[in-house]
Design an enzyme around this catalytic site. Structure first.
Site, PDB file in Angstrom:
ATOM      1  N   CYS A  10     -24.729  31.595 -35.079  1.00 49.22           N
ATOM      2  CA  CYS A  10     -23.512  31.291 -35.835  1.00 49.22           C
ATOM      3  C   CYS A  10     -22.505  30.733 -34.837  1.00 49.22           C
ATOM      4  CB  CYS A  10     -22.980  32.506 -36.586  1.00 49.22           C
ATOM      5  SG  CYS A  10     -22.443  33.847 -35.536  1.00 49.22           S
ATOM      6  N   SER A  11     -21.304  30.513 -35.260  1.00 51.27           N
ATOM      7  CA  SER A  11     -20.350  29.844 -34.371  1.00 51.27           C
ATOM      8  C   SER A  11     -20.150  30.584 -33.055  1.00 51.27           C
ATOM      9  CB  SER A  11     -19.014  29.607 -35.077  1.00 51.27           C
ATOM     10  OG  SER A  11     -18.571  30.783 -35.688  1.00 51.27           O
TER      11      SER A  11
END
Length: 106
Positions: A10-11
């Site tokens: 994810c980010s």
């Protein structure tokens, strides 16, 4: 049984970390031989050759094409998919683990 290695991205690698914990609980109960890690999308690119599957957080779905292009250029054979949005939202470790194992082909 050969260990299956699952990478979540994810980010920042934060939101998937809790999911990894839940997935590990399920894997332990089912006596599955898996290694599950969560990393930021930046770090994931350099790690793909060491994993059997990459699952991307729904908020990062726009990165899927970049990952697919990268593995093609590097000659890496790895399935890449977006984590199921409902399973992600519920932090459904069993659902996401099943998604990963299905993509690997167990």
């Amino acid at each position: 049984m050969i260990m299956k290695k699952i990478l979540l991205s994810c980010s920042a690698g934060m939101s998937t970390s809790l999911l990894v914990s839940k997935m590990n609980e399920v894997a332990e109960k089912q006596d599955l031989n898996v290694q599950i890690d969560a990393v930021s999308s930046d770090n994931a690119f350099s790690m793909l050759q060491d994993y059997d599957v990459l699952l991307i957080g729904p908020q990062m779905r726009f990165m899927k094409r970049k990952f697919e292009k990268h593995v093609k250029e590097q000659g890496i054979e790895i399935p890449i998919d977006i984590i199921d949005t409902v399973a992600y939202g519920r932090i459904d470790g069993a659902g996401v683990l099943n998604q990963a194992l299905t993509l690997i082909g167990k």
